[in-house]
Each structure stands twice: as structure tokens, then as C-alpha cells.
Design an enzyme around this catalytic site. Structure first.
Site, PDB file in Angstrom:
ATOM      1  CE  LYS A  46      -0.181   0.444   5.205  1.00  0.00           C
ATOM      2  NZ  LYS A  46       0.267   1.793   5.349  1.00  0.00           N
ATOM      3  CE  LYS A  75       3.933  -3.557   9.151  1.00  0.00           C
ATOM      4  NZ  LYS A  75       3.776  -4.098  10.275  1.00  0.00           N
ATOM      5  CG  ASP A  76       4.947   4.451   9.341  1.00  0.00           C
ATOM      6  OD1 ASP A  76       5.822   5.619   9.724  1.00  0.00           O
ATOM      7  OD2 ASP A  76       6.293   3.285   9.103  1.00  0.00           O
ATOM      8  CE  LYS A  77      -3.033   9.555   4.569  1.00  0.00           C
ATOM      9  NZ  LYS A  77      -4.371   9.946   5.061  1.00  0.00           N
TER      10      LYS A  77
END
Length: 358
Positions: A46, A75-77
Site C-alpha cells: 500500500k 504501518k506508516d501512511k
């Protein structure tokens, strides 16, 4: 907060921003998937999406509740991230034709159980630092060698404290009953930010003590730190940059039981060999407290709050640490792995010796 750092060099000037091109994260699962069972395991890439946004998109597409989708961690954006999610196998056919601009399914397999929070070993990172000159590149090289050899402090990253960096302020008020929060998830998150804030303050204090022990003589340190001459002598004799103190609580690494540090040569060697690590307090009920000299320091950053406490590794050991300088592009590329709960941005800040949040 004014943070102390573990490395000796002066601050390094470079540009870093979390973007999908410059910040790539890949999840390392806790166990090998069996290849059979009623749960469909998808390895998903993503970008510019948080894990919760990913879950929301897929749940709406399938017409199911979000809680039916399993994942191991958030998880980080603002990154390109790869992680595993689980669904019931009955959704496989529909997921085979799933399309979304920000989501790509890289592979699939099966397993006997749903993926749950915490079902991961850690994460692998690929990061680009920009506007790096040759002098800075050499300093980064040395910093990475030091981190690969000794490890690094396990601060909570700025992501833990919200956009404005003060989630811990509301968290303290909620934890002490001075403010109400009806949403249980928000309440837990904000209280956790307060616990994390106190942990970071304590860890920074311990790094400050390390620096003083390295730079001054025992006779100068005794009145300055209010620590006995005998204890300071033992600390100065330690080879590791993080100085263990009588009463510290250690933990087998990368997971295992807690035990008291008693200053034996055996335990010092195990710490140097990365078999054990030192822990810090996340204050609250049921948390195990340190003792002796370590507790004198720790209790300055303890608090009685209406939440469960625990202990967290204060020092972690990144693996697979690699660095490459690209002179023509003035870029420095990093690869490394961290255990779950550790922040890549903290490693970058350790190298930079300054805050990197824009």
C-alpha cells in the site's frame, strides 16, 4: 522534549521526508504460514494509506466488518509499506479481482488461524536521505557502524504523540481522572502516549548519565549524580555505551523473561553479545519496578495512573544494517531491520542527532 542521543558526533545535515519513494517498509511475520487452512493470507503493498484505511477499503469492498480482517501491526501512511492481512477463505475469488490505485496484492497463501495484533517479528526498511554531502556521508557511515555494533536507544517516535506532539498531555489528564474520554480505543491510545512520554524522558535521562560517565572522572561524578563511587566505577568499566546500573531489569532478547541485573560479568557479557537487553518502565498497575540505584532514577518518571503498565526494551539491536552513498545524486540509502514496536525514524534521528519531523 530535549532528547539525549547515544552517538558522539555532531549533528548531520540532510533532508528526510516520509514519502513512498523514500520510505519503504516490509513486515517480517512472526511465523511461517502453513499454506493450508480456512484463512486467506494476502501480502499487500500500500502507499499513502494507513493500515486502518487499507482495512476500511477492503471491508467495504467485501461488505464485511473491519474486525473480520486480521493484521499484525499498524504501518506508516506516508510510505510504501508491505504487510500481511488475513481474511476468511470464502472471499478469495472476489479478492482475486480486487483493484485499487493505492493497494496491490503481491502474493497469497493460507493458514490455520487469523493474523492478530503482535503477530510479527519486526520490519525491514529501505530509506533515502537527500542533500547529503561527502563529509556527511562519512559521518553517516561511522554512525551506522556504531549502531550495527552496539545497537540504539528504543525511544518512541514522534508518530506516537500526534500531529501536534502533545497527545500525552490529554493522556495524563485522562489517566488521572481529570478529563473524560468515552471512546475506549481513544482513551487507551492517549493514555499510552502519556506512558510513552515518561518512558522517553527516562531514557533520555539514562543517556545523559551515560554521557557524563564517559566524559568525567568518578570523583567529579559522585556529587553531580548522587551515585556511589563504587557504582560509578563499575559503570565506567563497562565497554557498552549504555551503562547498566544496579537494580536494572533485563529481558532476554529479542523476547523472553524479565530478571534483575546484579552486576555480574556474565550478564555484562551477555548484554555486549546482544543476548539480553535492558528495559524501561511504562508506568501503571501490575508493572514490575526496578530496584536499588536504577529505581532512584526510574521513580522520577513513574506515575500512579488508572491503566496497566509493563516494561519495554530500552535498547534494541538493528539487523542487516547497510548504507550506500550516491555522490552524483547527493543521496544516502539505508537498509536495516528493527524488532516490532521500534521506530525507523528514531534510528534516523540518532544518526542526525536532531529532530527530523518537519
Amino acid at each position: 522534549m530535549d532528547r539525549f542521543y547515544s552517538l558522539d558526533h555532531s549533528s548531520i545535515d540532510f533532508h528526510f521526508k516520509q514519502t513512498p519513494r523514500d520510505f519503504v517498509v516490509e513486515e517480517i511475520p512472526l511465523y511461517e504460514f502453513s499454506g493450508e487452512g480456512e484463512h486467506l493470507i494476502l501480502f499487500v503493498r500500500k502507499k499513502e494509506l494507513s493500515t486502518l484505511e487499507l482495512v476500511s477499503i477492503i471491508s467495504k469492498y467485501l461488505g464485511i466488518q473491519q474486525k473480520e480482517i486480521g493484521y499484525a501491526g499498524l504501518k506508516d501512511k506516508h510510505a510504501m509499506t508491505k504487510q500481511y492481512i488475513s481474511l476468511h477463505k470464502k472471499h478469495e475469488e472476489k479478492m482475486d479481482v480486487f483493484e485499487n490505485e493505492g493497494i496491490k496484492i503481491l502474493s497469497k497463501t493460507y493458514h490455520n488461524n487469523k493474523i492478530r495484533i503482535g503477530h510479527l517479528n519486526g520490519n525491514r526498511f529501505f530509506i533515502k536521505l537527500k542533500k547529503v554531502n561527502p563529509t556527511s556521508a562519512k559521518k553517516i557511515d561511522e554512525a551506522l557502524k556504531n549502531i550495527a555494533k552496539f545497537g540504539m536507544p528504543n525511544f518512541f517516535g514522534y508518530q506516537r504523540f500526534g500531529t501536534d506532539g502533545n497527545n500525552h498531555i490529554d493522556g495524563e489528564k485522562i489517566a488521572k481522572g481529570e478529563k473524560k474520554e468515552r471512546n475506549p480505543k481513544v482513551k487507551k491510545f492517549l493514555i499510552s502516549a502519556y506512558q510513552s512520554h515518561l518512558f522517553n524522558l527516562w531514557l533520555s535521562r539514562r543517556l545523559e548519565i551515560n554521557t557524563l560517565v564517559q566524559k568525567f572522572e568518578v570523583n567529579e561524578l559522585e556529587p553531580l549524580l548522587n551515585i556511589s563511587k563504587d557504582e560509578l566505577t563499575k559503570m565506567k568499566a563497562q565497554k557498552h555505551p549504555f551503562k547498566l546500573i544496579s537494580g536494572d531489569i533485563m529481558e532476554h532478547y529479542p523476547y523472553g523473561r524479565l530478571f534483575d541485573f546484579e552486576g555480574t560479568e556474565h550478564d555484562l557479557n551477555r548484554f555486549n553479545e546482544k543476548d539480553i537487553s535492558v528495559t524501561g518502565l511504562l508506568c501503571g498497575k501490575k508493572a514490575r519496578l526496578s530496584s536499588d540505584v536504577a529505581r532512584v532514577i526510574e521513580k522520577e518518571f513513574d506515575d500512579e495512573i488508572d491503566a496497566d503498565g509493563t516494561r519495554r526494551y530500552a535498547w534494541v539491536y538493528p539487523e542487516g544494517v547497510e548504507g550506500r552513498y550516491k555522490n552524483e545524486e547527493a543521496q544516502y540509502e539505508l537498509n536495516f531491520s528493527l524488532p516490532k514496536g521500534s521506530y525507523a525514524t528514531v534510528l534516523i534521528e540518532e544518526i542526525a542527532k536532531r529532530e527530523i519531523k518537519e
